[in-house]
Write a protein that holds these residues in place. Structure first.
Motif, PDB file in Angstrom:
ATOM      1  N   GLU A 179      -0.285   0.722  -4.804  1.00 53.90           N
ATOM      2  CA  GLU A 179       0.794  -0.187  -4.405  1.00 53.90           C
ATOM      3  C   GLU A 179       2.102   0.537  -4.117  1.00 53.90           C
ATOM      4  OE1 GLU A 179       0.812  -2.756  -7.743  1.00 53.90           O
ATOM      5  OE2 GLU A 179      -0.961  -3.899  -7.117  1.00 53.90           O
ATOM      6  N   LYS A 180       2.214   1.793  -4.611  1.00 58.49           N
ATOM      7  CA  LYS A 180       3.421   2.584  -4.375  1.00 58.49           C
ATOM      8  C   LYS A 180       3.255   3.541  -3.200  1.00 58.49           C
ATOM      9  CE  LYS A 180       4.807   2.437  -9.246  1.00 58.49           C
ATOM     10  NZ  LYS A 180       5.134   3.248 -10.453  1.00 58.49           N
ATOM     11  N   MET A 181       2.241   3.319  -2.386  1.00 60.61           N
ATOM     12  CA  MET A 181       1.966   4.151  -1.221  1.00 60.61           C
ATOM     13  C   MET A 181       1.638   5.596  -1.616  1.00 60.61           C
ATOM     14  SD  MET A 181       2.139   2.394   1.612  1.00 60.61           S
ATOM     15  CE  MET A 181       2.784   0.844   2.251  1.00 60.61           C
ATOM     16  N   GLN A 182       0.989   5.768  -2.769  1.00 56.88           N
ATOM     17  CA  GLN A 182       0.542   7.085  -3.199  1.00 56.88           C
ATOM     18  C   GLN A 182      -0.949   7.222  -2.861  1.00 56.88           C
ATOM     19  OE1 GLN A 182       2.052   9.712  -4.922  1.00 56.88           O
ATOM     20  NE2 GLN A 182       4.072   8.782  -4.728  1.00 56.88           N
ATOM     21  N   VAL A 183      -1.315   8.342  -2.264  1.00 55.90           N
ATOM     22  CA  VAL A 183      -2.716   8.589  -1.939  1.00 55.90           C
ATOM     23  C   VAL A 183      -3.459   8.955  -3.217  1.00 55.90           C
ATOM     24  CG1 VAL A 183      -4.324  10.031  -0.638  1.00 55.90           C
ATOM     25  CG2 VAL A 183      -2.142   9.362   0.387  1.00 55.90           C
ATOM     26  N   VAL A 184      -4.481   8.169  -3.570  1.00 55.92           N
ATOM     27  CA  VAL A 184      -5.250   8.412  -4.791  1.00 55.92           C
ATOM     28  C   VAL A 184      -6.672   8.881  -4.488  1.00 55.92           C
ATOM     29  CG1 VAL A 184      -3.913   6.776  -6.141  1.00 55.92           C
ATOM     30  CG2 VAL A 184      -5.938   5.972  -4.932  1.00 55.92           C
ATOM     31  N   LEU A 185      -7.118   8.708  -3.239  1.00 55.16           N
ATOM     32  CA  LEU A 185      -8.468   9.135  -2.872  1.00 55.16           C
ATOM     33  C   LEU A 185      -8.494   9.410  -1.378  1.00 55.16           C
ATOM     34  CD1 LEU A 185     -11.538   9.492  -3.548  1.00 55.16           C
ATOM     35  CD2 LEU A 185     -11.812   7.085  -2.923  1.00 55.16           C
ATOM     36  N   SER A 186      -9.137  10.499  -0.993  1.00 54.12           N
ATOM     37  CA  SER A 186      -9.279  10.836   0.414  1.00 54.12           C
ATOM     38  C   SER A 186     -10.431  11.814   0.563  1.00 54.12           C
ATOM     39  CB  SER A 186      -7.981  11.424   0.983  1.00 54.12           C
ATOM     40  OG  SER A 186      -7.587  12.553   0.223  1.00 54.12           O
ATOM     41  N   ASN A 187     -10.892  11.987   1.788  1.00 55.90           N
ATOM     42  CA  ASN A 187     -11.957  12.946   2.056  1.00 55.90           C
ATOM     43  C   ASN A 187     -11.591  13.786   3.275  1.00 55.90           C
ATOM     44  OD1 ASN A 187     -12.333  11.007   4.025  1.00 55.90           O
ATOM     45  ND2 ASN A 187     -14.545  11.174   4.017  1.00 55.90           N
ATOM     46  N   PRO A 188     -12.291  14.899   3.485  1.00 53.80           N
ATOM     47  CA  PRO A 188     -11.936  15.788   4.599  1.00 53.80           C
ATOM     48  C   PRO A 188     -11.931  15.100   5.950  1.00 53.80           C
ATOM     49  CG  PRO A 188     -13.422  16.910   3.093  1.00 53.80           C
ATOM     50  CD  PRO A 188     -13.339  15.488   2.624  1.00 53.80           C
ATOM     51  N   ALA A 189     -12.842  14.144   6.173  1.00 54.68           N
ATOM     52  CA  ALA A 189     -12.858  13.448   7.465  1.00 54.68           C
ATOM     53  C   ALA A 189     -11.554  12.699   7.702  1.00 54.68           C
ATOM     54  CB  ALA A 189     -14.043  12.487   7.519  1.00 54.68           C
ATOM     55  N   ALA A 190     -10.968  12.136   6.638  1.00 48.24           N
ATOM     56  CA  ALA A 190      -9.693  11.432   6.776  1.00 48.24           C
ATOM     57  C   ALA A 190      -8.585  12.413   7.137  1.00 48.24           C
ATOM     58  CB  ALA A 190      -9.360  10.694   5.480  1.00 48.24           C
ATOM     59  N   TYR A 191      -8.585  13.596   6.520  1.00 49.24           N
ATOM     60  CA  TYR A 191      -7.570  14.601   6.860  1.00 49.24           C
ATOM     61  C   TYR A 191      -7.665  14.970   8.341  1.00 49.24           C
ATOM     62  CZ  TYR A 191      -8.127  15.290   1.798  1.00 49.24           C
ATOM     63  OH  TYR A 191      -8.247  15.113   0.452  1.00 49.24           O
ATOM     64  N   THR A 192      -8.906  15.161   8.825  1.00 47.43           N
ATOM     65  CA  THR A 192      -9.094  15.577  10.219  1.00 47.43           C
ATOM     66  C   THR A 192      -8.648  14.487  11.184  1.00 47.43           C
ATOM     67  OG1 THR A 192     -10.982  16.932   9.526  1.00 47.43           O
ATOM     68  CG2 THR A 192     -10.788  16.438  11.866  1.00 47.43           C
ATOM     69  N   LEU A 193      -9.061  13.236  10.907  1.00 51.12           N
ATOM     70  CA  LEU A 193      -8.706  12.137  11.809  1.00 51.12           C
ATOM     71  C   LEU A 193      -7.197  11.898  11.855  1.00 51.12           C
ATOM     72  CD1 LEU A 193     -11.567   9.627  10.925  1.00 51.12           C
ATOM     73  CD2 LEU A 193     -11.232  10.754  13.122  1.00 51.12           C
ATOM     74  N   LEU A 194      -6.547  11.970  10.703  1.00 50.73           N
ATOM     75  CA  LEU A 194      -5.110  11.708  10.641  1.00 50.73           C
ATOM     76  C   LEU A 194      -4.274  12.933  10.956  1.00 50.73           C
ATOM     77  CD1 LEU A 194      -4.980   9.461   7.434  1.00 50.73           C
ATOM     78  CD2 LEU A 194      -4.805   8.728   9.817  1.00 50.73           C
ATOM     79  N   GLY A 195      -4.929  14.079  11.138  1.00 48.25           N
ATOM     80  CA  GLY A 195      -4.178  15.271  11.475  1.00 48.25           C
ATOM     81  C   GLY A 195      -3.367  15.822  10.314  1.00 48.25           C
ATOM     82  N   ILE A 196      -3.866  15.675   9.093  1.00 53.89           N
ATOM     83  CA  ILE A 196      -3.163  16.171   7.914  1.00 53.89           C
ATOM     84  C   ILE A 196      -3.517  17.648   7.726  1.00 53.89           C
ATOM     85  CG2 ILE A 196      -2.835  15.907   5.431  1.00 53.89           C
ATOM     86  CD1 ILE A 196      -3.677  13.003   5.728  1.00 53.89           C
ATOM     87  N   PRO A 197      -2.546  18.555   7.711  1.00 53.60           N
ATOM     88  CA  PRO A 197      -2.847  19.976   7.510  1.00 53.60           C
ATOM     89  C   PRO A 197      -3.471  20.226   6.144  1.00 53.60           C
ATOM     90  CG  PRO A 197      -0.608  19.662   8.337  1.00 53.60           C
ATOM     91  CD  PRO A 197      -1.124  18.308   7.948  1.00 53.60           C
TER      92      PRO A 197
END
Length: 524
Positions: free
Chosen positions: A216-234
């Motif tokens: 609810e505070k806009m903190q990322v608590v879970l992600s995977n490598p595919a999400a990093y690639t799609l969103l362009g996160i270094p």
């Protein structure tokens, strides 16, 4: 040798030992205070006053030293705990002797010590402490009686207390076994949970779909490598828990302006990513402590390509299915046209009527197939199989009607789309005629009712279907014929499912059976 309950966890054993040391100090100082407060009133109860007072002072002093040793020098912990237990038994034995026999409060102290030793020491050491306690309350009592300082009448109480010590020891051992079992179960469950977490993490890392969960505070608590690639996160900005505003400001800005609702889908574009557009689906996760928002992401261009491929495949399948279904009535038209040459006037009229019906059926097949492609509903009607099956053979399979044996055992009434049931049965009957053995050219069509269900069996006497091909029977484009399209059984099963029926293959000893099963209508 059985170890102590908590020996596998030294930190827990140490904490419990410290708490037991604090308890011993409280008991020793409490006994000293009680002694001085009640000394004048109960002076006559002490057989050896000096021994009692000296024992209390020594117990307090030794308890303080041992607690400090535990706190300052937590080495050789099992030996320190064994020494603590031996001092407890020795001091309580001395108090028992000084009182001229066991009392309630000293007996209670013995019981607590015996139970605690079951938790802190090994089984053999706990048993030794129990035996020493029994000796203290029995043999010291007898020793005191030799010097006329103890009442022999108290030996019975001492014996009862000694028996209680053994009961407490056995109870403690039983509790230790139960605790150890629960500890093993807990460890096993923890390992299974850890293994499951590792499997889930591995799956998330391998799949092509991106998963990003925020709180609810806009903190990322879970992600995977595919999400990093799609969103362009270094890769340097990837953290287990990080503010969304820092790692993907465009998505953060979008969520500030648009509320993410359950099940919502949207196309997200960002200059940060090399993908022109990202398809995102929103999933709300209601957890006991908080609500998370899960974003399931895919490359929108890839999705569009898959949709186009499915459309092309569906178009090809639809075209092939139309051609396949037209072939049956077209064969009847060709056969009737050939018979027209040598037909008399009566046969001529019947054959012309047959050609007209088959032409109408071709038109209806095309329309029905298009309706199925557009997901239009079927039009079921009540069909009495006793009349329908013979009529079907005469109208649609006249040229081979002498090879089809029909047996309707009951007055079976079903609800089915008539045109679709015709197509299903014609497909099954023609398949049966094609595969039956030459020496047994006739096939059988059975209709019967059982347990509220209607069954239609189409049986031939061919070689059957090999086991390696059975699982592919109802797949589209699977065929065992060189000139087949592989859509007959697939479309037949589709029509059956559209009418709440089931088409299945039944292996027989001397042939093959395709069975239609659907709910039967009770005839009033």
């Amino acid at each position: 040798m059985h170890t102590a309950l908590l020996s596998s966890n030294p930190s827990t054993l140490y904490r419990l030992g410290v708490w037991y040391g604090v308890y011993r100090l409280i008991i020793s100082f409490s006994l000293i205070i009680i002694f001085f407060l009640t000394f004048q009133q109960f002076k006559s109860d002490y057989q050896h006053l000096g021994v009692y007072l000296f024992t209390l002072l020594a117990y307090s002093f030794l308890g303080t030293l041992q607690l400090l040793a535990l706190k300052l020098f937590p080495i050789a912990l099992p030996r320190q705990l064994l020494l603590i237990s031996l001092i407890d038994v020795g001091c309580f034995s001395s108090l028992t002797f000084a009182m001229g026999g066991p009392t309630l409060h000293i007996g209670l102290l013995f019981v607590i010590t015996i139970f605690v030793t079951n938790l802190l020491l090994s089984r053999s050491q706990a048993f030794s402490i129990t035996l020493l306690s029994v000796i203290a309350v029995l043999y010291l009592q007898l020793f005191g009686s030799w010097f006329m300082t103890s009442d022999l009448s108290k030996i019975g109480n001492s014996t009862l207390l000694a028996f209680l010590f053994f009961v407490v020891y056995l109870t403690g051992q039983f509790a230790v076994q139960r605790f150890r079992l629960l500890e093993n179960i807990s460890i096993s469950q923890s390992l299974e949970l850890l293994q499951l977490q590792n499997i889930n993490r591995y799956i998330l890392e391998q799949i092509d779909m991106g998963y990003l969960a925020i709180d609810e505070k806009m903190q990322v608590v879970l992600s995977n490598p595919a999400a990093y690639t799609l969103l362009g996160i270094p890769a340097l900005m990837v953290f287990r828990s990080a503010p969304l505003q820092e790692i993907q400001p465009d998505l953060y800005q979008y969520l500030q302006l648009n509320s993410a609702k359950q099940g919502e889908r949207f196309i997200f574009e960002t200059m940060q990513s090399r993908y022109s557009s990202i398809h995102i689906r929103v999933q709300k996760l209601e957890l006991p402590q908080q609500t998370l928002t899960l974003f399931v992401m895919q490359d929108a261009q890839k999705i569009n390509q898959q949709v186009q491929q499915l459309k092309l495949a569906a178009l090809g399948q639809l075209s092939a299915s139309i051609a396949h279904e037209i072939r049956n009535p077209l064969a009847s038209i060709v056969q009737a046209n050939n018979l027209l040459i040598d037909a008399d006037s009566e046969q001529h009229s019947m054959l012309i009527n047959m050609i007209q019906k088959q032409a109408q059926r071709i038109d209806h097949i095309i329309q029905s197939t298009l309706n199925m492609a557009h997901n239009q509903a079927t039009l079921p009607i009540d069909i009495q199989l006793k009349q329908f099956l013979p009529q079907l053979v005469l109208e649609d399979l006249y040229e081979v009607h002498h090879k089809i044996m029909i047996e309707v055992r009951d007055a079976v009434l079903i609800s089915f789309d008539e045109a679709q049931l015709r197509q299903v049965l014609i497909n099954l009957i023609r398949n049966a005629l094609r595969h039956t053995a030459p020496e047994k050219p006739q096939i059988y069509v059975y209709a019967y009712q059982q347990d509220g269900y209607a069954f239609i069996d189409v049986v031939d006497f061919g070689e059957g279907i090999t086991a390696d091909k059975v699982h592919n029977l109802f797949h589209p484009f699977f065929t065992t014929q060189i000139d087949g399209t592989g859509l007959g059984l697939y479309l037949s099963r589709s029509f059956c499912e559209a009418n709440q029926a089931k088409l299945s293959y039944v292996k027989l000893q001397d042939g093959t059976c395709f069975r239609i099963e659907c709910p039967a209508i009770q005839i009033q």
